[in-house]
Design a protein around this motif. Sequence first.
Motif, short mmCIF file in Angstrom:
data_model
loop_
_atom_site.label_atom_id
_atom_site.label_comp_id
_atom_site.label_asym_id
_atom_site.label_seq_id
_atom_site.Cartn_x
_atom_site.Cartn_y
_atom_site.Cartn_z
N PRO A 139 32.77 4.38 51.32
CA PRO A 139 34.03 5.60 51.67
C PRO A 139 33.13 5.52 52.91
CG PRO A 139 31.93 5.47 50.89
CD PRO A 139 31.87 3.76 50.45
N PRO A 140 33.87 6.42 53.76
CA PRO A 140 33.81 7.68 54.65
C PRO A 140 32.63 7.99 55.04
CG PRO A 140 35.96 8.46 53.56
CD PRO A 140 35.21 7.19 52.95
N THR A 141 31.82 8.02 56.04
CA THR A 141 30.45 8.57 56.13
C THR A 141 30.68 10.24 56.59
OG1 THR A 141 30.74 7.34 57.69
CG2 THR A 141 28.70 8.79 57.84
N SER A 142 30.36 10.60 55.27
CA SER A 142 30.41 12.05 54.72
C SER A 142 29.85 13.06 56.13
CB SER A 142 29.51 12.57 54.07
OG SER A 142 28.27 13.14 54.29
N PRO A 143 30.55 14.22 57.00
CA PRO A 143 30.07 15.06 57.72
C PRO A 143 28.89 15.41 57.18
CG PRO A 143 32.63 15.89 57.28
CD PRO A 143 31.72 14.64 56.03
N GLU A 144 28.37 15.80 56.74
CA GLU A 144 26.97 16.64 56.61
C GLU A 144 25.44 14.86 56.80
OE1 GLU A 144 29.05 15.63 54.03
OE2 GLU A 144 29.77 18.37 54.01
N VAL A 145 25.80 13.99 56.59
CA VAL A 145 25.55 13.03 57.01
C VAL A 145 25.29 12.70 58.55
CG1 VAL A 145 25.00 10.75 57.18
CG2 VAL A 145 25.34 12.02 55.04
N ILE A 146 26.76 12.82 59.09
CA ILE A 146 26.54 13.09 60.72
C ILE A 146 25.99 14.00 61.27
CG2 ILE A 146 28.24 12.97 62.41
CD1 ILE A 146 28.41 10.07 61.30
N PHE B 261 35.32 5.26 58.80
CA PHE B 261 36.65 5.50 57.71
C PHE B 261 36.51 3.84 57.64
CE2 PHE B 261 36.96 8.97 61.04
CZ PHE B 261 37.04 10.35 59.06
N PRO B 262 37.13 3.44 56.11
CA PRO B 262 37.09 2.74 56.08
C PRO B 262 38.52 1.16 56.51
CG PRO B 262 37.44 3.73 53.89
CD PRO B 262 37.54 4.78 55.69
N ARG B 263 37.66 0.28 56.73
CA ARG B 263 38.57 -0.37 57.34
C ARG B 263 37.89 -2.31 56.83
NH1 ARG B 263 40.22 3.82 59.85
NH2 ARG B 263 40.95 4.23 61.78
N HIS B 264 38.96 -2.93 57.40
CA HIS B 264 39.38 -4.62 57.67
C HIS B 264 38.03 -5.00 56.54
CE1 HIS B 264 38.26 -8.16 59.17
NE2 HIS B 264 37.55 -8.49 59.46
N GLN B 265 37.02 -5.38 56.45
CA GLN B 265 36.39 -6.03 54.85
C GLN B 265 35.32 -4.82 54.41
OE1 GLN B 265 34.41 -9.19 57.20
NE2 GLN B 265 35.91 -10.62 56.96
N ARG B 266 35.35 -3.87 55.04
CA ARG B 266 35.52 -2.37 54.72
C ARG B 266 36.00 -1.24 53.94
NH1 ARG B 266 29.80 -2.94 54.83
NH2 ARG B 266 28.04 -3.60 56.28
#
Length: 279
Positions: free
Chosen positions: A253-260, A244-249
């Motif tokens: 975008p969040p990783t899509s569940p489909e990719v996971i 999930f988007p944090r800090h310098q990133r």
Amino acid sequence: MTGGNALRCPICPRHCRLRPGESGFCRARANIAAEIRLWDYGFLTALALDPVEKKPLRHFQPGRQVLSLGGYGCNLRCPHCQNHAIALAGRGEAPGRFYRPGALADLAAELVPRGNIGLAFTYNEPLVQYEFVRETATLIAERGLRNVLVTNGYAAEEAWLGLLPLIDAMNIDVKTFAPERYAELGGNLDVVRRNLELAAAVCHVEATLLLIPGWNDSPAETEALARWLAGVDRHIPLHITRFFPRHQRSDTPPTSPEVIFARTETARRYLTRVYPGNV
Ligand code: SF4
């Protein structure tokens, strides 16, 4: 030790050379009174009773709790750090309080009736609190309780071997399987691979891969990691977790569940225990 008044820290492969009063890269350790030690021995920024599964550990004492603690500092610089408020903090920059190792061991024992198995060293990188972790873990082991380490695995071999006999279970966060991207974070893939192999020979090990879109989420990279991990032990649990988007990133975008789920299936061709995380 080096010439002059500078000293080298033995804990991680950076081997920071520190002059008197100077902090290491991790910001937690320093040259103080002619020795390398923690600025704040026993200073905790977090202390909570967590489910073991949250570490994450899926195949070690399932359904139990573990008293989990963290300090501040880290020996890597991940632009996606999910705990940057404490991991990148230095002395006086994160709220917390001091605990003696004995008091923590007593507290861990008092919490056994609530399902506690021992202590987990987690949240920031526990390796930078090396002496504190060792002393506290020794007391936990003496009470017949369990020690859990949640780590990036980026330790000097001698320091790593000095800690392993005290650790019952660990989760190693493998950041990427590409050497050049490990270098971007200030780490070294070969060191982490070697340390994972050493740990897997003596304690329960699980691994985590946080999938960051466009950085380490290719099918080939997950496949290479899974194939290598299977060569160590095909039953090592691997957690493939969502970013999930944090800090310098914060713009990634969040990783899509489909990719996971797709990478989980890829890894399952090599490993018997692969789990999607944060989906
Ligand atoms: S643990 Fe900290 S002070 Fe020691 S070598 Fe690593 S970054 Fe430097």
